[in-house]
Design an enzyme around this catalytic site. Structure first.
Site, short mmCIF file in Angstrom:
data_model
loop_
_atom_site.label_atom_id
_atom_site.label_comp_id
_atom_site.label_asym_id
_atom_site.label_seq_id
_atom_site.Cartn_x
_atom_site.Cartn_y
_atom_site.Cartn_z
N CYS A 111 -31.88 49.40 46.65
CA CYS A 111 -31.52 50.77 46.26
C CYS A 111 -32.74 51.68 46.23
O CYS A 111 -33.27 52.02 47.28
CB CYS A 111 -30.75 50.80 44.95
SG CYS A 111 -29.86 52.35 44.73
N HIS A 215 -26.31 47.24 46.22
CA HIS A 215 -26.74 46.39 45.09
C HIS A 215 -26.18 44.98 45.23
O HIS A 215 -25.21 44.62 44.54
CB HIS A 215 -26.31 47.01 43.76
CG HIS A 215 -27.15 48.17 43.34
ND1 HIS A 215 -28.33 48.02 42.63
CD2 HIS A 215 -27.01 49.50 43.55
CE1 HIS A 215 -28.87 49.21 42.41
NE2 HIS A 215 -28.09 50.13 42.96
N GLU A 217 -27.23 42.30 44.02
CA GLU A 217 -27.34 41.53 42.76
C GLU A 217 -26.05 41.62 41.94
O GLU A 217 -25.78 40.74 41.14
CB GLU A 217 -28.56 42.00 41.95
CG GLU A 217 -28.40 43.29 41.15
CD GLU A 217 -28.49 44.56 41.99
OE1 GLU A 217 -28.65 44.45 43.24
OE2 GLU A 217 -28.40 45.65 41.41
#
Ligand code: MN
Length: 240
Positions: A111, A215, A217
């Site tokens: 990001c 993202h 994660e």
């Protein structure tokens, strides 16, 4: 047995009140690193020198999300819709990028991280997609961050393609900025249908230097393709 690699994750700045001020990393980064065999640690930003000292502890680095990059670092004035900035963090992370590339330390930029990576290498940013890119798709999703919201097309000749194993994938999207002029040492690894650059990688051989605008994660626990990104990154960070 291999020693588990230590993964330094850069922190964003938060201030809840006078008694709660410091660096912050979303828990999903820690969970995704730990789930793939790495030891996550949070890297504070104080100055470039201290950041380089903390890197001595790390086998791999994640540049995490957060504030907008201060446009002064790519020679521009602030657009009306520029968000909050933290130039001290930018300076620390620009030093981290250069050190990581010089020393071939695996780097996963997420990001804000992909934007910072591009700026550190001489590129520029679109400061606000909704007001600067005609007919852009929605990049600030209204649904939970763990859910996918748009497609990206992955370049078949990229390392990202080898890792994800698909040329078209669903990603989440929580950004209002993006790469504008690409740094000459980076190449595009994925784009959305409106032409926004969604992933890049270093144009020269390294262990692992990939930036993604989404993202992973927050998707990794339910999406194998996104988890592969962490698995490969941790593998690259493991000392043999
Ligand atoms: Mn997006």
């Amino acid at each position: 047995m291999n020693k588990k690699p230590i993964i330094g994750i850069t922190g964003a700045y938060v201030k809840h009140n006078e008694n709660m001020e410091g660096v912050y990393v979303h828990h999903d980064y820690h969970k995704s690193v730990a789930a793939n065999g790495g030891i996550p640690i949070v890297l504070p930003f104080i100055n470039a020198e201290t950041s380089l000292e903390t890197l001595q502890l790390c086998d791999g680095i994640i540049l995490s999300g957060g504030e907008d990059v201060d446009p002064k670092f790519y020679g521009e004035d602030p657009h009306q819709h520029l968000g909050s900035t933290m130039p001290e963090r930018d300076l620390a992370e620009i030093a981290i990028v250069k050190y990581a590339l010089e020393n071939n330390i695996p780097l996963l930029a997420i990001c804000k991280g992909i934007q910072l990576l591009n700026v550190a290498l001489g590129g520029t940013l679109i400061q606000d997609i909704p007001s600067q890119v005609k007919e852009s798709i929605q990049h600030s999703q209204k649904i939970d961050r763990s859910r996918d919201s748009h497609w990206v097309t992955v370049s078949k000749d990229s390392k990202l393609f080898q890792i994800i194993g698909s040329d078209r994938v669903r990603v989440n999207s929580l950004h209002h900025q993006a790469i504008d002029k690409l740094a000459s040492d980076l190449r595009i690894a994925a784009q959305s249908s409106d032409g926004i650059i969604e992933a890049v990688e270093y144009a020269h051989p390294t262990k692992f230097t990939i930036g993604v605008q989404w993202h992973p994660e927050s998707m990794a626990s339910t999406d194998k393709k996104m988890n592969n990104l962490f698995a490969e990154f941790i593998k690259s960070s493991t000392k043999l």
